[in-house]
Design a protein around this motif. Structure first.
Motif, PDB file in Angstrom:
ATOM      1  N   ALA A  34       1.032  -1.390   0.312  1.00 31.71           N
ATOM      2  CA  ALA A  34       0.021   0.287  -0.037  1.00 31.71           C
ATOM      3  C   ALA A  34       0.488   0.839   0.259  1.00 31.71           C
ATOM      4  CB  ALA A  34      -0.920   0.114   1.696  1.00 31.71           C
ATOM      5  N   ALA A  35       1.940   0.908   0.689  1.00 29.62           N
ATOM      6  CA  ALA A  35       2.605   2.291   1.201  1.00 29.62           C
ATOM      7  C   ALA A  35       3.226   2.414  -0.670  1.00 29.62           C
ATOM      8  CB  ALA A  35       3.794   1.972   2.248  1.00 29.62           C
ATOM      9  N   ARG A  36       3.690   1.724  -1.152  1.00 35.36           N
ATOM     10  CA  ARG A  36       4.896   1.669  -2.157  1.00 35.36           C
ATOM     11  C   ARG A  36       3.527   2.521  -3.324  1.00 35.36           C
ATOM     12  NH1 ARG A  36       9.625  -1.290  -2.000  1.00 35.36           N
ATOM     13  NH2 ARG A  36       9.883  -2.675  -0.722  1.00 35.36           N
ATOM     14  N   LYS A  37       2.749   1.799  -3.155  1.00 36.96           N
ATOM     15  CA  LYS A  37       1.968   2.190  -4.520  1.00 36.96           C
ATOM     16  C   LYS A  37       1.201   3.805  -4.516  1.00 36.96           C
ATOM     17  CE  LYS A  37      -3.116   0.884  -5.657  1.00 36.96           C
ATOM     18  NZ  LYS A  37      -4.502  -0.234  -6.024  1.00 36.96           N
ATOM     19  N   ALA A  38       1.346   3.850  -3.168  1.00 32.60           N
ATOM     20  CA  ALA A  38       1.066   5.540  -2.778  1.00 32.60           C
ATOM     21  C   ALA A  38       2.528   6.072  -3.466  1.00 32.60           C
ATOM     22  CB  ALA A  38       0.237   5.872  -1.056  1.00 32.60           C
ATOM     23  N   ILE A  39       3.258   5.759  -2.981  1.00 29.19           N
ATOM     24  CA  ILE A  39       4.118   6.962  -3.605  1.00 29.19           C
ATOM     25  C   ILE A  39       4.392   6.601  -5.131  1.00 29.19           C
ATOM     26  CG2 ILE A  39       6.644   6.510  -3.571  1.00 29.19           C
ATOM     27  CD1 ILE A  39       6.601   5.233  -0.355  1.00 29.19           C
ATOM     28  N   THR A  40       3.909   5.425  -5.412  1.00 32.13           N
ATOM     29  CA  THR A  40       4.262   5.310  -7.019  1.00 32.13           C
ATOM     30  C   THR A  40       3.345   6.434  -7.589  1.00 32.13           C
ATOM     31  OG1 THR A  40       3.026   3.251  -7.675  1.00 32.13           O
ATOM     32  CG2 THR A  40       5.347   3.614  -7.864  1.00 32.13           C
ATOM     33  N   GLY A  41       2.277   6.632  -6.824  1.00 31.93           N
ATOM     34  CA  GLY A  41       1.058   7.310  -7.076  1.00 31.93           C
ATOM     35  C   GLY A  41       1.474   8.719  -7.418  1.00 31.93           C
ATOM     36  N   ASP A  43       1.058  11.666  -4.878  1.00 28.77           N
ATOM     37  CA  ASP A  43       0.844  12.903  -4.456  1.00 28.77           C
ATOM     38  C   ASP A  43       1.395  12.567  -3.026  1.00 28.77           C
ATOM     39  OD1 ASP A  43      -1.091  14.162  -2.872  1.00 28.77           O
ATOM     40  OD2 ASP A  43      -2.703  13.518  -2.797  1.00 28.77           O
ATOM     41  N   LYS A  44       2.374  13.576  -2.521  1.00 29.28           N
ATOM     42  CA  LYS A  44       3.038  13.304  -1.120  1.00 29.28           C
ATOM     43  C   LYS A  44       2.617  12.993  -0.039  1.00 29.28           C
ATOM     44  CE  LYS A  44       6.508  15.058   0.887  1.00 29.28           C
ATOM     45  NZ  LYS A  44       8.314  16.793   1.567  1.00 29.28           N
ATOM     46  N   ALA A  45       1.303  14.310  -0.185  1.00 32.68           N
ATOM     47  CA  ALA A  45       0.391  14.105   1.273  1.00 32.68           C
ATOM     48  C   ALA A  45      -0.089  12.928   1.358  1.00 32.68           C
ATOM     49  CB  ALA A  45      -0.133  15.158   0.961  1.00 32.68           C
ATOM     50  N   ALA A  46      -0.829  12.651   0.229  1.00 31.89           N
ATOM     51  CA  ALA A  46      -1.349  11.225   0.935  1.00 31.89           C
ATOM     52  C   ALA A  46      -0.736   9.954   0.781  1.00 31.89           C
ATOM     53  CB  ALA A  46      -1.974  10.941  -0.890  1.00 31.89           C
ATOM     54  N   ALA A  47       0.559   9.816   0.164  1.00 31.52           N
ATOM     55  CA  ALA A  47       1.870   9.008   0.914  1.00 31.52           C
ATOM     56  C   ALA A  47       1.864   8.985   1.801  1.00 31.52           C
ATOM     57  CB  ALA A  47       2.184   8.697  -0.467  1.00 31.52           C
ATOM     58  N   LEU A  79      11.140   3.010   2.653  1.00 28.63           N
ATOM     59  CA  LEU A  79       9.593   3.305   2.049  1.00 28.63           C
ATOM     60  C   LEU A  79       9.897   4.692   2.389  1.00 28.63           C
ATOM     61  CD1 LEU A  79       7.906   1.004   3.844  1.00 28.63           C
ATOM     62  CD2 LEU A  79       7.775   1.557   1.400  1.00 28.63           C
ATOM     63  N   ASN A  80      10.738   5.507   3.343  1.00 29.95           N
ATOM     64  CA  ASN A  80      11.352   6.633   4.046  1.00 29.95           C
ATOM     65  C   ASN A  80      11.949   7.679   2.627  1.00 29.95           C
ATOM     66  OD1 ASN A  80       9.499   8.134   5.739  1.00 29.95           O
ATOM     67  ND2 ASN A  80      11.139   6.422   7.254  1.00 29.95           N
ATOM     68  N   ALA A  81      12.857   6.833   2.015  1.00 33.70           N
ATOM     69  CA  ALA A  81      14.054   6.719   1.026  1.00 33.70           C
ATOM     70  C   ALA A  81      13.369   7.406  -0.562  1.00 33.70           C
ATOM     71  CB  ALA A  81      15.217   6.287   0.524  1.00 33.70           C
ATOM     72  N   ALA A  82      12.230   5.929  -0.677  1.00 29.73           N
ATOM     73  CA  ALA A  82      11.474   6.785  -1.605  1.00 29.73           C
ATOM     74  C   ALA A  82      10.418   7.967  -1.682  1.00 29.73           C
ATOM     75  CB  ALA A  82      10.546   4.749  -1.373  1.00 29.73           C
ATOM     76  N   LEU A  83      10.048   7.851  -0.784  1.00 29.73           N
ATOM     77  CA  LEU A  83       9.009   8.903  -0.613  1.00 29.73           C
ATOM     78  C   LEU A  83       9.502  10.135  -0.603  1.00 29.73           C
ATOM     79  CD1 LEU A  83       6.025  10.416   0.331  1.00 29.73           C
ATOM     80  CD2 LEU A  83       6.453  10.310   2.232  1.00 29.73           C
ATOM     81  N   LYS A  84      11.341  10.361  -0.028  1.00 32.27           N
ATOM     82  CA  LYS A  84      12.002  11.330  -0.376  1.00 32.27           C
ATOM     83  C   LYS A  84      12.246  11.626  -2.172  1.00 32.27           C
ATOM     84  CE  LYS A  84      15.358  13.844   2.203  1.00 32.27           C
ATOM     85  NZ  LYS A  84      17.110  13.369   2.350  1.00 32.27           N
ATOM     86  N   ALA A  85      11.936  10.770  -2.329  1.00 28.33           N
ATOM     87  CA  ALA A  85      12.980  11.188  -3.429  1.00 28.33           C
ATOM     88  C   ALA A  85      11.596  11.651  -4.307  1.00 28.33           C
ATOM     89  CB  ALA A  85      13.712   9.611  -4.791  1.00 28.33           C
ATOM     90  N   LEU A  86      10.552  11.261  -4.204  1.00 25.94           N
ATOM     91  CA  LEU A  86       9.597  11.584  -5.016  1.00 25.94           C
ATOM     92  C   LEU A  86       8.822  12.931  -4.705  1.00 25.94           C
ATOM     93  CD1 LEU A  86       6.516  11.199  -5.936  1.00 25.94           C
ATOM     94  CD2 LEU A  86       5.649  10.338  -3.837  1.00 25.94           C
ATOM     95  N   SER A  87       9.264  13.572  -3.030  1.00 23.37           N
ATOM     96  CA  SER A  87       9.363  15.032  -2.912  1.00 23.37           C
ATOM     97  C   SER A  87      10.561  15.739  -3.738  1.00 23.37           C
ATOM     98  CB  SER A  87       9.658  14.991  -1.776  1.00 23.37           C
ATOM     99  OG  SER A  87      10.476  14.795  -0.726  1.00 23.37           O
ATOM    100  N   ALA A  88      11.282  15.147  -4.444  1.00 21.91           N
ATOM    101  CA  ALA A  88      12.871  15.914  -5.409  1.00 21.91           C
ATOM    102  C   ALA A  88      12.376  15.697  -6.408  1.00 21.91           C
ATOM    103  CB  ALA A  88      13.840  14.965  -4.373  1.00 21.91           C
ATOM    104  N   ALA A  89      11.881  15.324  -6.483  1.00 25.69           N
ATOM    105  CA  ALA A  89      11.373  14.468  -8.159  1.00 25.69           C
ATOM    106  C   ALA A  89      10.992  16.243  -9.097  1.00 25.69           C
ATOM    107  CB  ALA A  89      10.880  13.013  -8.310  1.00 25.69           C
TER     108      ALA A  89
END
Length: 89
Positions: A34-41, A43-47, A79-89
Motif C-alpha cells: 500500500a505504501a509503495r502504491k501510494a508513493i508511485t501514485g 501525491d506526496k501528502a497522501a503517500a 519506504l522513507n527514501a522513496a517518499l523523499k525521492a518523490l518530493s525531490a522529483a
C-alpha cells in the motif's frame, strides 16, 4: 510424530501459531504494498499518510518478533527514501 502428550500439545500449538504468524506477515506485506502504491501514485501528502500507517504496522509486527527488527528498519528506511525521492522529483 510426537510421542508424549506434551509434544502432541506443542505440535497443535505450533500449527495455530503458524497460522497466526502467517496472517501477520500477510498484513505486513499488504502495508508495504500500500505504501509503495501510494508513493508511485505521486501525491506526496497522501503517500505520507499511508506511509505513517504502514510504519506503525511494520513496528507492531517487529515488536511481536514475527520479523526481525533490522528487517523492519530496512523496510521503513527504503519506504522513507522513496517518499523523499518523490518530493525531490
Amino acid at each position: 510424530m510426537a510421542n508424549t502428550a506434551q509434544a502432541r500439545k506443542r505440535a497443535r500449538q505450533a500449527v495455530q501459531q503458524n497460522l497466526h504468524n502467517s496472517s501477520q506477515r500477510s498484513t505486513l506485506r499488504t502495508a508495504i504494498k500500500a505504501a509503495r502504491k501510494a508513493i508511485t501514485g505521486g501525491d506526496k501528502a497522501a503517500a505520507a499518510l499511508v506511509l505513517q500507517t504502514s510504519v506503525s504496522t511494520i513496528d507492531r509486527i517487529a515488536d511481536k518478533k514475527i520479523i526481525h527488527k533490522n528487517k523492519a528498519a530496512r523496510h521503513k528506511s527504503r519506504l522513507n527514501a522513496a517518499l523523499k525521492a518523490l518530493s525531490a522529483a
